[in-house]
Design a protein around this motif. Structure first.
Motif, PDB file in Angstrom:
ATOM      1  N   ARG A 161       0.846  -1.191   0.000  1.00  0.00           N
ATOM      2  CA  ARG A 161       0.000   0.000   0.000  1.00  0.00           C
ATOM      3  C   ARG A 161       0.885   1.245   0.000  1.00  0.00           C
ATOM      4  O   ARG A 161       2.111   1.159   0.066  1.00  0.00           O
ATOM      5  CB  ARG A 161      -0.905   0.004   1.224  1.00  0.00           C
ATOM      6  CG  ARG A 161      -1.713  -1.258   1.404  1.00  0.00           C
ATOM      7  CD  ARG A 161      -2.773  -1.094   2.480  1.00  0.00           C
ATOM      8  NE  ARG A 161      -2.274  -0.508   3.729  1.00  0.00           N
ATOM      9  CZ  ARG A 161      -3.024  -0.314   4.804  1.00  0.00           C
ATOM     10  NH1 ARG A 161      -4.301  -0.642   4.777  1.00  0.00           N
ATOM     11  NH2 ARG A 161      -2.501   0.217   5.905  1.00  0.00           N
ATOM     12  N   SER A 162       0.252   2.406  -0.030  1.00  0.00           N
ATOM     13  CA  SER A 162       1.013   3.659  -0.033  1.00  0.00           C
ATOM     14  C   SER A 162       1.814   3.851   1.248  1.00  0.00           C
ATOM     15  O   SER A 162       2.829   4.567   1.252  1.00  0.00           O
ATOM     16  CB  SER A 162       0.063   4.848  -0.236  1.00  0.00           C
ATOM     17  OG  SER A 162      -0.916   4.894   0.800  1.00  0.00           O
ATOM     18  N   ASP A 163       1.392   3.195   2.340  1.00  0.00           N
ATOM     19  CA  ASP A 163       2.123   3.316   3.603  1.00  0.00           C
ATOM     20  C   ASP A 163       3.251   2.298   3.727  1.00  0.00           C
ATOM     21  O   ASP A 163       3.922   2.214   4.759  1.00  0.00           O
ATOM     22  CB  ASP A 163       1.182   3.192   4.801  1.00  0.00           C
ATOM     23  CG  ASP A 163       0.424   1.864   4.845  1.00  0.00           C
ATOM     24  OD1 ASP A 163       0.688   0.988   3.992  1.00  0.00           O
ATOM     25  OD2 ASP A 163      -0.448   1.717   5.725  1.00  0.00           O
TER      26      ASP A 163
END
Length: 252
Positions: free
Chosen positions: A168-170
């Motif tokens: 994910r983006s994190d």
């Protein structure tokens, strides 16, 4: 041990009377994912301290709502020595190591399962924490797990390597169950391509899935992480389940 208010975690060493309830607990595992019963029974009898159940309620209202099975084995600390035939092989390895009197240096998680409908209570994560705490309490430095990604079944034709690499983006894994492990300190170390091999007659597969299994070739089966290979001529279908090896370091 306690994972939440009103919930209790006990081992089969403490509560051997719960073995049947642990084995028969309702779960979301597909019917065709079937472990060798002799090995499972051996693990329960020889290493009951590593079999955990999460209990809700008390007295007559007591019920098992989650379970975690694991076995100790002799591991040399080399990632490359972890078997590609993960789930199947590590259970056999635990038996061989135990009978040979080898030093059991790590614990391998075989399963964490939660009764359907209880997932909202974050029981999967809490049970994983309890399993890590239990291994740490017995002096182990590592808990290894051939993990079954929870959403991979929606993409049976995607390679396990490509699927595992998604983030994910994190920066956390895209897969929900892999993400739980990483959040709890787990490290994805490699793909386990042949963690479990399940073969059966076409009649068995029809019974497990309700599908016709009347055509040769790969078949998408509900819950399966990869396609099931069917041979009508040989009255056989084979499912090879890939997992992901995750390492939880239990010491700092």
């Amino acid at each position: 041990m306690s994972v939440a208010v009103h919930l209790r975690v006990v081992s089969l060493a403490e509560r051997p009377d719960l073995a049947s309830a642990m084995l028969t607990m309702e779960s979301t595992w597909p019917a065709y994912v079937r472990a060798e019963p002799l090995l499972i029974n051996w693990a329960f009898e020889r290493h009951p301290e590593h079999q955990l159940v999460v209990l809700d309620g008390e007295g007559d209202d007591e019920r098992v709502i989650a379970r975690a099975a694991s076995v100790p084995f002799a591991w040399d600390g080399d990632v490359d020595s972890l078997p590609d035939t993960g789930w199947d092989e590590v259970l056999r390895q635990s038996m061989l190591d135990t009978y040979a009197g080898r030093e059991l240096t790590a614990v391998c998680a075989l399963e964490i399962a939660v009764v359907p409908g209880s997932q909202a209570r974050n029981l999967s994560s809490r049970t994983l924490v309890a399993l890590n705490d239990n291994a740490r309490r017995f002096g182990f430095a590592d808990l290894m797990a051939p993990v079954r990604p929870s959403n991979k079944h929606a993409e049976p034709e995607t390679s396990i390597t490509d699927y595992t690499a998604r983030t994910r983006s994190d920066g956390l894994p895209a897969d929900a169950w892999l993400r739980v492990h990483v959040r709890e300190g787990g490290q994805i170390i490699k793909v386990c391509p042949v963690s479990m091999a399940i073969a059966g007659s076409l009649a068995q597969w029809r019974g497990w899935t309700g599908l016709p299994f009347d055509t040769d070739g790969p078949v998408a089966v509900p819950g399966a992480l990869t396609l099931v290979e069917v041979s009508v001529k040989h009255d056989r279908a084979v499912y090879i389940e890939p997992n992901v090896w995750i390492r939880h370091r239990l010491t700092t």
